[in-house]
Motif scaffolding. Structure first.
Motif, PDB file in Angstrom:
ATOM      1  N   SER A   3       0.795  -1.217  -0.061  1.00 51.74           N
ATOM      2  CA  SER A   3       0.071   0.061   0.041  1.00 51.74           C
ATOM      3  C   SER A   3       1.024   1.250  -0.101  1.00 51.74           C
ATOM      4  O   SER A   3       2.026   1.122   0.460  1.00 51.74           O
ATOM      5  CB  SER A   3      -0.981   0.002   1.335  1.00 51.74           C
ATOM      6  OG  SER A   3       0.072   0.075   2.451  1.00 51.74           O
ATOM      7  N   GLY A   4       0.346   2.260  -0.473  1.00 43.23           N
ATOM      8  CA  GLY A   4       0.930   3.418  -0.359  1.00 43.23           C
ATOM      9  C   GLY A   4       1.216   4.170   0.982  1.00 43.23           C
ATOM     10  O   GLY A   4       2.384   4.603   1.354  1.00 43.23           O
ATOM     11  N   THR A   5       0.586   3.759   1.987  1.00 42.56           N
ATOM     12  CA  THR A   5       0.839   3.895   3.460  1.00 42.56           C
ATOM     13  C   THR A   5       1.993   3.353   3.693  1.00 42.56           C
ATOM     14  O   THR A   5       2.826   3.845   4.388  1.00 42.56           O
ATOM     15  CB  THR A   5      -0.500   3.681   4.564  1.00 42.56           C
ATOM     16  OG1 THR A   5      -1.743   4.047   3.918  1.00 42.56           O
ATOM     17  CG2 THR A   5      -0.262   3.786   5.711  1.00 42.56           C
ATOM     18  N   ASN A  20       4.976   5.244   2.504  1.00 38.42           N
ATOM     19  CA  ASN A  20       5.437   6.315   3.070  1.00 38.42           C
ATOM     20  C   ASN A  20       6.049   6.003   4.369  1.00 38.42           C
ATOM     21  O   ASN A  20       7.164   6.662   4.966  1.00 38.42           O
ATOM     22  CB  ASN A  20       3.933   7.189   3.203  1.00 38.42           C
ATOM     23  CG  ASN A  20       3.823   8.038   2.136  1.00 38.42           C
ATOM     24  OD1 ASN A  20       4.662   8.210   1.022  1.00 38.42           O
ATOM     25  ND2 ASN A  20       2.195   8.340   1.907  1.00 38.42           N
ATOM     26  N   HIS A  49      -1.533  14.075   3.689  1.00 38.24           N
ATOM     27  CA  HIS A  49      -2.092  12.442   3.691  1.00 38.24           C
ATOM     28  C   HIS A  49      -1.407  11.683   4.960  1.00 38.24           C
ATOM     29  O   HIS A  49      -1.737  10.992   5.872  1.00 38.24           O
ATOM     30  CB  HIS A  49      -1.893  11.552   2.452  1.00 38.24           C
ATOM     31  CG  HIS A  49      -2.668  10.224   2.549  1.00 38.24           C
ATOM     32  ND1 HIS A  49      -1.980   9.280   3.113  1.00 38.24           N
ATOM     33  CD2 HIS A  49      -3.813   9.931   1.964  1.00 38.24           C
ATOM     34  CE1 HIS A  49      -2.838   8.171   3.189  1.00 38.24           C
ATOM     35  NE2 HIS A  49      -3.925   8.636   2.322  1.00 38.24           N
ATOM     36  N   GLU A  58      -2.824   8.352   7.944  1.00 37.06           N
ATOM     37  CA  GLU A  58      -1.869   7.064   7.935  1.00 37.06           C
ATOM     38  C   GLU A  58      -1.789   6.722   9.527  1.00 37.06           C
ATOM     39  O   GLU A  58      -0.986   6.256  10.058  1.00 37.06           O
ATOM     40  CB  GLU A  58      -0.369   7.466   7.379  1.00 37.06           C
ATOM     41  CG  GLU A  58      -0.822   7.773   5.850  1.00 37.06           C
ATOM     42  CD  GLU A  58       0.570   7.707   5.161  1.00 37.06           C
ATOM     43  OE1 GLU A  58       1.644   7.320   5.349  1.00 37.06           O
ATOM     44  OE2 GLU A  58       0.276   8.096   3.697  1.00 37.06           O
ATOM     45  N   GLU A  96       3.590  16.543  -1.156  1.00 36.53           N
ATOM     46  CA  GLU A  96       2.678  15.391  -1.909  1.00 36.53           C
ATOM     47  C   GLU A  96       2.060  16.085  -3.007  1.00 36.53           C
ATOM     48  O   GLU A  96       1.784  17.111  -3.234  1.00 36.53           O
ATOM     49  CB  GLU A  96       1.421  15.613  -0.822  1.00 36.53           C
ATOM     50  CG  GLU A  96       0.278  14.513  -1.120  1.00 36.53           C
ATOM     51  CD  GLU A  96      -0.761  14.363   0.078  1.00 36.53           C
ATOM     52  OE1 GLU A  96      -0.516  14.227   1.125  1.00 36.53           O
ATOM     53  OE2 GLU A  96      -1.840  14.620  -0.489  1.00 36.53           O
ATOM     54  N   ASN A 146      -3.954  15.717  -2.243  1.00 36.14           N
ATOM     55  CA  ASN A 146      -4.899  15.067  -1.934  1.00 36.14           C
ATOM     56  C   ASN A 146      -6.246  16.000  -1.374  1.00 36.14           C
ATOM     57  O   ASN A 146      -7.020  16.379  -2.070  1.00 36.14           O
ATOM     58  CB  ASN A 146      -5.096  13.850  -1.301  1.00 36.14           C
ATOM     59  CG  ASN A 146      -6.387  13.013  -1.054  1.00 36.14           C
ATOM     60  OD1 ASN A 146      -7.378  13.331  -1.706  1.00 36.14           O
ATOM     61  ND2 ASN A 146      -6.304  12.240  -0.188  1.00 36.14           N
ATOM     62  N   ASP A 158       5.388  11.852  -1.452  1.00 34.46           N
ATOM     63  CA  ASP A 158       4.115  11.238  -1.495  1.00 34.46           C
ATOM     64  C   ASP A 158       3.569  11.475  -2.919  1.00 34.46           C
ATOM     65  O   ASP A 158       2.900  12.355  -2.915  1.00 34.46           O
ATOM     66  CB  ASP A 158       3.235  11.275  -0.284  1.00 34.46           C
ATOM     67  CG  ASP A 158       1.840  10.751  -0.358  1.00 34.46           C
ATOM     68  OD1 ASP A 158       1.586  10.147  -1.321  1.00 34.46           O
ATOM     69  OD2 ASP A 158       1.356  11.010   0.815  1.00 34.46           O
ATOM     70  N   ALA A 160       1.477   9.404  -4.528  1.00 30.04           N
ATOM     71  CA  ALA A 160       0.380   8.490  -4.890  1.00 30.04           C
ATOM     72  C   ALA A 160      -0.209   8.958  -5.988  1.00 30.04           C
ATOM     73  O   ALA A 160      -0.536   7.967  -6.958  1.00 30.04           O
ATOM     74  CB  ALA A 160      -0.870   8.613  -3.655  1.00 30.04           C
ATOM     75  N   ARG A 161      -0.423  10.092  -6.426  1.00 34.81           N
ATOM     76  CA  ARG A 161      -1.094  10.551  -7.870  1.00 34.81           C
ATOM     77  C   ARG A 161       0.168  11.317  -8.404  1.00 34.81           C
ATOM     78  O   ARG A 161      -0.122  12.339  -9.400  1.00 34.81           O
ATOM     79  CB  ARG A 161      -2.281  11.433  -7.569  1.00 34.81           C
ATOM     80  CG  ARG A 161      -3.223  10.626  -6.926  1.00 34.81           C
ATOM     81  CD  ARG A 161      -4.861  11.447  -6.874  1.00 34.81           C
ATOM     82  NE  ARG A 161      -5.672  10.420  -6.309  1.00 34.81           N
ATOM     83  CZ  ARG A 161      -6.073  10.566  -4.797  1.00 34.81           C
ATOM     84  NH1 ARG A 161      -5.116  11.125  -4.185  1.00 34.81           N
ATOM     85  NH2 ARG A 161      -6.789   9.605  -4.321  1.00 34.81           N
ATOM     86  N   MET A 220       7.234   7.587  -3.190  1.00 35.26           N
ATOM     87  CA  MET A 220       6.057   6.621  -3.287  1.00 35.26           C
ATOM     88  C   MET A 220       5.077   6.874  -4.646  1.00 35.26           C
ATOM     89  O   MET A 220       4.740   8.142  -4.560  1.00 35.26           O
ATOM     90  CB  MET A 220       5.455   6.444  -2.098  1.00 35.26           C
ATOM     91  CG  MET A 220       4.547   5.428  -1.970  1.00 35.26           C
ATOM     92  SD  MET A 220       2.898   5.578  -2.806  1.00 35.26           S
ATOM     93  CE  MET A 220       1.994   6.825  -1.261  1.00 35.26           C
ATOM     94  N   SER A 237       1.438   5.255  -6.272  1.00 31.25           N
ATOM     95  CA  SER A 237       0.410   4.357  -6.158  1.00 31.25           C
ATOM     96  C   SER A 237       0.149   3.658  -7.588  1.00 31.25           C
ATOM     97  O   SER A 237       0.122   4.173  -8.375  1.00 31.25           O
ATOM     98  CB  SER A 237      -0.811   5.015  -5.506  1.00 31.25           C
ATOM     99  OG  SER A 237      -0.873   5.074  -4.331  1.00 31.25           O
ATOM    100  N   SER A 277      -2.737   1.280  -7.471  1.00 31.99           N
ATOM    101  CA  SER A 277      -4.147   1.110  -7.250  1.00 31.99           C
ATOM    102  C   SER A 277      -4.942   2.096  -7.082  1.00 31.99           C
ATOM    103  O   SER A 277      -6.019   1.890  -6.808  1.00 31.99           O
ATOM    104  CB  SER A 277      -4.149   0.374  -5.696  1.00 31.99           C
ATOM    105  OG  SER A 277      -3.591   1.206  -4.813  1.00 31.99           O
ATOM    106  N   LYS A 278      -4.419   3.267  -7.370  1.00 30.72           N
ATOM    107  CA  LYS A 278      -5.614   4.450  -7.843  1.00 30.72           C
ATOM    108  C   LYS A 278      -5.915   4.628  -9.265  1.00 30.72           C
ATOM    109  O   LYS A 278      -6.532   3.553  -9.901  1.00 30.72           O
ATOM    110  CB  LYS A 278      -4.871   5.546  -7.126  1.00 30.72           C
ATOM    111  CG  LYS A 278      -4.995   5.587  -5.624  1.00 30.72           C
ATOM    112  CD  LYS A 278      -4.503   6.623  -4.734  1.00 30.72           C
ATOM    113  CE  LYS A 278      -4.711   6.197  -3.280  1.00 30.72           C
ATOM    114  NZ  LYS A 278      -4.254   7.508  -2.392  1.00 30.72           N
ATOM    115  N   SER A 292       1.824  -0.464  -4.191  1.00 38.15           N
ATOM    116  CA  SER A 292       2.399   0.839  -4.697  1.00 38.15           C
ATOM    117  C   SER A 292       3.966   0.497  -4.629  1.00 38.15           C
ATOM    118  O   SER A 292       4.381  -0.566  -4.543  1.00 38.15           O
ATOM    119  CB  SER A 292       2.215   1.775  -3.299  1.00 38.15           C
ATOM    120  OG  SER A 292       0.904   1.958  -3.364  1.00 38.15           O
TER     121      SER A 292
END
Ligand SMILES: *Cc1c(COP(=O)(O)O)cnc(C)c1O
Length: 344
Positions: A59-61, A64, A85, A90, A137, A141, A170, A172-173, A196, A198, A200-201, A209
Motif C-alpha cells: 500500500s501507499g501507506t 510512506n 496524507h 496514516e 505531496e 489530495n 508522497d 500517490a498521484r 512513493m 500508487s 491501485s488508484k 504501490s
C-alpha cells in the motif's frame, strides 16, 4: 439504478488485460527475490521514475511509512504540510511506527515555498528535536488534486538541501501531476531522495504501490517492509497488473482530468456551493458547501440517495474523484442526478 461512484480513484477495478496478465503471471518467492514479475515491475518503475531501485509494497501507506523509517531516528522532526496524507490519514504512524515528531507547514492549497521552510529554521539546540526529513505531496489530495510544478518542487528541494533535510515525495498521484503538466514523471521525481507512487488508484491495479530511491535505501527499505509484515511471496500475480498500470494506464488519466473539469464547471454554478476552478487541475473536485441549512455529510447523503456516491471530508467539504470506471456518460448522468437532488 447503478450508483455512480465518485468517492475515490481507489475504486477502480482491474482491466481485462490486467486479469489476463495476473492469471498468466510468471511467479516465484519474492521474499527470496525470486519473483520475476515483481522484479520486472521494480526495474521498469525505477527506469520510468529515474531512480536506482524500487520496492513493491502492499500500500501507499506502507511506502510512506517505510520512507519515514528510512530517513529518521526516533525523536527526529519531520516537516510536512498540515493537510498532507501522511499527517491526516496514516493512522498516526508518524508517532506509533516511526517515533518522530511532525512539524507542520501551513501551506496554501497544499503548497509551500522556500520562505515557509526558512521560517521554521532554528539554531541547533540541545532542547530541540533534529529536523531530518521534508515530505511533499504531488498531487495534493486534501487540497483537491492540486499540482506542484517542476519549478516549485525544485525551489523547495534547494531549500531542503540548504537545511540538511532528506526529501520524500508522497506521489500517490504523481502520474496525474505528470499528465497534467505534460512532463515525464522522472522530471517530477528527480529532486527527491525517495518517492512513493500508487498503482491501485488511477492506474487501476487491484493492489500495490512502489517506493523508489537509491539502491542502498531500497535495500534497507526491503528490511523494513519485511518487519512490517509486507514481505509477500508469489506477488507477481499482483505485480503483473501493476506493470500494465505503468505501461498502459498513465496516458488515459487525461480523460479523468477532463471529466473532473466538467463536474466542477457545472457544480460551480449551483447557488450555495463553492468550487474554486483554478484548483481543479487533475481528477479531484473539492466542493465547499456554503449554506446554513446543509452541511457536507448531509449533502453527501442526499447525493447518495439519488445514486451518486461522493466523500464528505469535513463538515463543509465534499470531494468527487473521477477515474477509469466513470465514463463521460456517467459524468453527465451523475450531474443530472445530483442537480435534481440538490434542487429538492
Ligand atoms: C491514497 C494515498 C496514500 C495511501 O495509499 P494507500 O494505498 O491507500 O495506503 C498516500 N498518499 C496519498 C496522497 C494518497 O492519496
Amino acid at each position: 439504478m447503478r450508483p455512480i461512484d465518485l468517492r475515490s480513484d481507489t475504486l477502480t477495478t482491474p482491466t481485462p488485460a490486467m486479469r489476463r496478465a495476473m492469471a498468466e503471471a510468471e511467479v516465484g518467492d519474492d521474499v527470496y527475490g525470486e519473483d520475476p514479475t515483481v522484479n520486472r515491475l521494480e526495474e521498469e518503475a525505477a527506469a520510468l521514475l529515474g531512480k536506482e531501485a524500487a520496492l513493491f509494497v502492499p500500500s501507499g501507506t506502507m511506502g510512506n511509512q517505510i520512507a519515514l523509517l528510512l530517513h529518521t531516528h526516533r525523536g527526529d522532526e519531520v516537516w510536512l504540510e498540515a493537510e498532507s496524507h501522511i499527517y491526516w490519514y496514516e493512522v498516526g504512524g508518524l508517532g506509533s511506527l516511526a517515533h518522530v515528531q511532525p512539524r507542520l507547514i501551513f501551506g496554501r492549497n497544499g503548497k509551500f515555498g522556500p520562505q515557509d521552510l526558512e521560517a521554521l529554521r532554528e539554531p541547533p539546540d540541545i532542547h530541540r528535536p533534529r529536523p531530518r526529513l521534508l515530505c511533499l505531496e504531488n498531487t495534493h489530495n486534501r487540497a483537491g488534486g492540486v499540482v506542484w510544478t517542476v519549478g516549485e518542487v525544485e525551489e523547495v528541494a534547494a531549500a531542503a538541501r540548504r537545511l540538511g533535510l532528506a526529501f520524500h515525495l508522497d506521489g500517490a498521484r504523481l502520474f496525474n501531476a505528470a499528465v497534467a503538466l505534460k512532463v515525464k514523471p522522472s522530471v517530477l521525481a528527480a529532486p527527491f531522495d525517495t518517492v512513493m507512487v500508487s498503482l491501485s488508484k488511477g492506474l487501476a491495479a487491484p493492489v500495490g504501490s512502489l517506493l523508489l530511491g537509491s539502491r542502498d535505501q531500497i535495500g534497507e527499505a526491503r528490511r523494513w517492509r519485511k518487519l512490517l509484515g509486507g514481505g509477500m511471496r508469489q506477488a507477481g500475480i499482483l505485480a503483473a497488473a501493476g506493470l500494465i498500470g505503468l505501461r498502459e494506464m498513465v496516458e488515459r488519466l487525461e480523460e479523468d482530468h477532463l471529466h473532473a473539469r466538467i463536474l466542477a464547471e457545472e457544480m460551480a454554478t449551483w447557488p450555495g456551493l463553492n468550487v474554486d476552478l483554478s484548483l481543479v487541475q487533475t481528477n479531484i473536485v473539492k466542493v465547499t458547501v456554503a449554506r446554513e441549512d446543509l452541511d457536507g455529510p448531509a449533502l453527501s447523503a442526499r447525493f447518495h440517495e439519488a445514486g451518486v456516491k461522493v466523500s464528505a471530508l469535513g463538515p463543509r467539504f465534499i470531494r468527487l474523484v473521477t477515474h477509469k470506471d466513470v465514463s463521460r456518460r456517467d459524468v453527465e448522468e451523475a450531474l443530472r442526478r445530483m442537480k435534481e437532488a440538490y434542487r429538492a
